[in-house]
Scaffold this motif. Structure first.
Motif, short mmCIF file in Angstrom:
data_model
loop_
_atom_site.label_atom_id
_atom_site.label_comp_id
_atom_site.label_asym_id
_atom_site.label_seq_id
_atom_site.Cartn_x
_atom_site.Cartn_y
_atom_site.Cartn_z
N PRO A 238 0.80 -1.23 0.00
CA PRO A 238 0.00 0.00 0.00
C PRO A 238 0.83 1.28 0.00
CG PRO A 238 -0.92 -1.59 1.54
CD PRO A 238 0.38 -2.15 1.08
N VAL A 239 2.02 1.25 0.62
CA VAL A 239 2.88 2.44 0.65
C VAL A 239 3.37 2.78 -0.74
CG1 VAL A 239 4.94 3.47 1.70
CG2 VAL A 239 3.57 1.83 3.00
N THR A 240 3.50 1.79 -1.63
CA THR A 240 3.92 2.04 -3.01
C THR A 240 2.78 2.61 -3.85
OG1 THR A 240 3.36 -0.15 -3.91
CG2 THR A 240 5.49 0.08 -2.82
N ILE A 241 1.57 2.54 -3.33
CA ILE A 241 0.40 3.05 -4.05
C ILE A 241 0.11 4.50 -3.68
CG2 ILE A 241 -2.09 2.75 -4.39
CD1 ILE A 241 -1.64 -0.24 -3.85
N ASP A 242 0.20 4.82 -2.39
CA ASP A 242 -0.05 6.19 -1.92
C ASP A 242 0.76 6.43 -0.65
OD1 ASP A 242 -1.28 8.59 -0.73
OD2 ASP A 242 -2.81 8.32 -2.28
N THR A 243 1.46 7.56 -0.58
CA THR A 243 2.32 7.83 0.57
C THR A 243 1.53 8.15 1.84
OG1 THR A 243 2.53 10.14 -0.15
CG2 THR A 243 4.28 8.61 -0.81
N ILE A 244 0.21 8.28 1.76
CA ILE A 244 -0.58 8.45 2.98
C ILE A 244 -0.40 7.25 3.90
CG2 ILE A 244 -2.69 7.41 2.08
CD1 ILE A 244 -2.49 10.48 4.39
N PHE A 245 -0.15 6.09 3.29
CA PHE A 245 0.06 4.88 4.10
C PHE A 245 1.42 4.91 4.81
CE2 PHE A 245 -3.16 3.46 1.08
CZ PHE A 245 -4.08 2.88 1.95
N GLY B 41 -9.29 12.96 5.93
CA GLY B 41 -9.46 13.78 4.72
C GLY B 41 -9.14 13.00 3.46
N TRP B 42 -8.10 12.16 3.55
CA TRP B 42 -7.74 11.33 2.39
C TRP B 42 -8.86 10.35 2.07
CZ3 TRP B 42 -6.98 6.00 1.87
CH2 TRP B 42 -6.36 5.58 0.69
N LEU B 43 -9.42 9.73 3.10
CA LEU B 43 -10.53 8.78 2.88
C LEU B 43 -11.75 9.49 2.29
CD1 LEU B 43 -10.39 6.63 6.17
CD2 LEU B 43 -9.78 5.90 3.86
N ALA B 44 -12.04 10.68 2.77
CA ALA B 44 -13.21 11.41 2.29
C ALA B 44 -13.06 11.80 0.82
CB ALA B 44 -13.44 12.67 3.14
N ALA B 45 -11.81 12.00 0.40
CA ALA B 45 -11.58 12.39 -0.99
C ALA B 45 -11.59 11.23 -1.96
CB ALA B 45 -10.22 13.10 -1.09
N ARG B 46 -11.64 10.02 -1.47
CA ARG B 46 -11.60 8.85 -2.36
C ARG B 46 -12.94 8.65 -3.06
NH1 ARG B 46 -7.26 9.75 -1.36
NH2 ARG B 46 -7.35 10.30 -3.51
N PHE C 143 -3.49 12.94 13.34
CA PHE C 143 -3.25 12.49 11.97
C PHE C 143 -4.44 11.70 11.44
CE2 PHE C 143 -2.06 8.84 9.33
CZ PHE C 143 -1.57 9.49 8.20
N LEU C 144 -4.95 10.77 12.26
CA LEU C 144 -6.07 9.94 11.82
C LEU C 144 -7.33 10.75 11.56
CD1 LEU C 144 -5.71 6.84 14.20
CD2 LEU C 144 -5.11 6.97 11.78
N THR C 145 -7.60 11.71 12.42
CA THR C 145 -8.85 12.46 12.32
C THR C 145 -8.79 13.60 11.32
OG1 THR C 145 -8.17 13.81 14.22
CG2 THR C 145 -9.56 11.89 14.67
N VAL C 146 -7.58 14.03 10.95
CA VAL C 146 -7.45 15.15 10.01
C VAL C 146 -6.90 14.65 8.66
CG1 VAL C 146 -6.40 17.39 9.57
CG2 VAL C 146 -7.13 16.79 11.89
N ASP C 147 -5.65 14.26 8.64
CA ASP C 147 -5.00 13.90 7.37
C ASP C 147 -5.60 12.64 6.75
OD1 ASP C 147 -3.46 16.03 8.02
OD2 ASP C 147 -1.60 14.92 8.33
N PHE C 148 -5.63 11.56 7.54
CA PHE C 148 -6.10 10.30 6.99
C PHE C 148 -7.59 10.33 6.72
CE2 PHE C 148 -7.05 5.65 7.19
CZ PHE C 148 -6.25 5.28 6.13
#
Length: 451
Positions: free
Chosen positions: A356-363, A446-451, A439-444
């Motif tokens: 997963p880290v090779t797919i998106d650096t959010i991981f 936000g990433w999930l919401a944008a998917r 990080f989980l409540t803001v960055d991650f």
């Protein structure tokens, strides 16, 4: 099956230093130092290494040598109740760390190849950022992740003496020589004076105003770079003879590791200041984006960049083999799996977790925040409590072996582990948990919401 041992004291020390000297020192240290105020972070980090890191290394050493086991077996042998199961934390931590560590190491291998084949020609930070984006994810990233894991598995499969010990006897001296040479070159650059002022003149007001951020960052960096909290030092010490002076070995290892980290600053910051790039911006990709742009704008940048990224790749390999050894030693000690199939099986599992880290650096942020901010610190806290309060007599007895005149060192060490070490680690853990929740409540989120 017969348990291997180190052939020489130097082999053990270099292996432990190799574990400590890796991406934590070269990839993480510059951007974390820049992110938290340069010299203000450096002085806090050095204090952690001396006051917390050194006693914590001894905690892992006494457990490993006493039991001749991996972390799971060691805690099961010495502990009872919940303590007997605490060793699993170190296996999980190492597994997570190595999964993304391998991906990042693959980035350094690719940048080394770019330096050899094309050179660093993207002086514009935006173009350097685009290059980083192309390197950090995608099919090529997956391939280099696989290649790096194959290298690590091959060394571990060869064994303690023929694999780990032989390889680090080549890699660690090479890293030190390359770093000293690169630091000497950095001294000649126009931005060296401003870089040294930024790096070596601490602002205690900055520390006082931002201690809630600097403290957990410095603690996590110290644990990460010294390979604490993931069972590496327990595993390596399990291959030791009983006549070794653990305190002397721990002092040498902590000193060499810290020397490498400090030297990296003398390489990176003069390069950045020479071309007017602000340190600490850009997060995990900062060292790639900033240095790629900087190498394009200084004399000899192609050679310097190629050597630097290649040196980091070697350092990453020396650390990765130590983490995989923890996982392999568990399968060998507890289940009886032979070394070669154990190395292959664990290597394959680690590779899959890193995909997963090779797919998106959010991981990368997801894995790294959990391991670096919470699990490493939690592991160190549990070991400090265990040795300091549950088995202090065993700890003191093991420390005294190999020391001709221990004096009151063993008693002083136990009380340092019981109180200041445990308290500082606990505070760092609480702050690290708060950062990860953010990080989980803001960055991650936000990433999930944008998917």
């Amino acid at each position: 099956m017969a348990r291997e041992t180190w052939a020489t004291r130097m082999g053990f020390i270099l292996a432990a230093v190799g574990s400590a000297v890796g991406l934590g020192n070269v990839w993480r240290f510059p951007f974390i130092t820049g992110q938290y105020g340069g010299s203000s972070f450096l002085i806090t980090y050095l204090a952690f290494v001396a006051l917390i890191g050194f006693p914590a290394i001894l905690v892992e050493f006494v457990i490993g040598r006493r039991t001749d086991r991996n972390p799971v077996g060691a805690l099961r042998e010495l502990g009872s109740g919940v303590w007997s199961s605490a060793g699993w934390l170190f296996v999980v931590t190492g597994f997570i760390i190595l999964s993304y560590y391998s991906v990042v190491a693959g980035w350094f291998l690719r940048y080394t190849l770019i330096g050899i084949t094309e050179g660093f020609t993207v002086a514009d930070p935006a173009a350097a950022d685009a290059l980083y984006e192309s390197v950090s994810t995608g099919l090529d990233t997956l391939v280099f992740h696989a290649l790096f894991m194959l290298l690590v598995v091959g060394i571990i499969a060869a064994g303690v003496r023929r694999g780990i010990e032989l390889s680090v006897k080549v890699m660690i001296p090479a890293i030190l020589v390359l770093l000293v040479g690169l630091a000497a070159y950095g001294f000649t650059l126009d931005g060296a004076s401003a870089a040294y002022s930024y790096y070596l003149s601490p602002d205690f007001g900055t520390i006082a105003a931002n201690w809630t951020e600097i403290l957990p960052a410095a603690a996590g960096q110290a644990f990460f770079t010294l390979s604490l909290g993931m069972g590496v030092m327990i595993t390596y010490a399990s291959y030791l003879d009983e006549d070794r002076n653990l305190a002397a070995d721990a002092g040498i290892i902590a000193t060499l590791d810290t020397l490498v980290a400090v030297l990296v600053g003398f390489v990176v910051f003069p390069v950045l200041f020479s071309v007017g790039i602000e340190p600490g911006t850009g997060g995990p990709g900062a060292i790639f984006v900033s240095l790629t742009a900087a190498f394009a704008g200084i004399p000899g940048g192609r050679i310097l960049g190629t050597v630097f990224f290649g040196m980091v790749g070697i350092a990453a390999l020396s650390s990765a083999i130590s983490i995989l050894e923890v996982l392999v030693s568990y399968l060998m000690d507890e289940i009886g799996v032979a070394r070669v199939p154990a190395a292959a099986a664990v290597g394959a599992a680690v590779f899959l977790l890193g995909v997963p880290v090779t797919i998106d650096t959010i991981f990368l942020g997801l894995y790294d925040g959990l391991a670096y901010g919470i699990l490493l610190v939690l592991g160190s806290l549990l070991l400090a409590l265990f040795v300091g309060w549950v088995i202090p007599d065993i700890g003191r007895e093991e420390l005294r072996k190999g020391i001709a005149d221990v004096g009151g060192l063993d008693v002083a060490w136990i009380w340092v582990v019981r109180l200041p070490v445990a308290i500082v680690i606990l505070v760092s853990l609480l702050l690290g948990v708060a950062d990860y929740v953010e990080f989980l409540t803001v960055d991650f989120a936000g990433w999930l919401a944008a998917r």
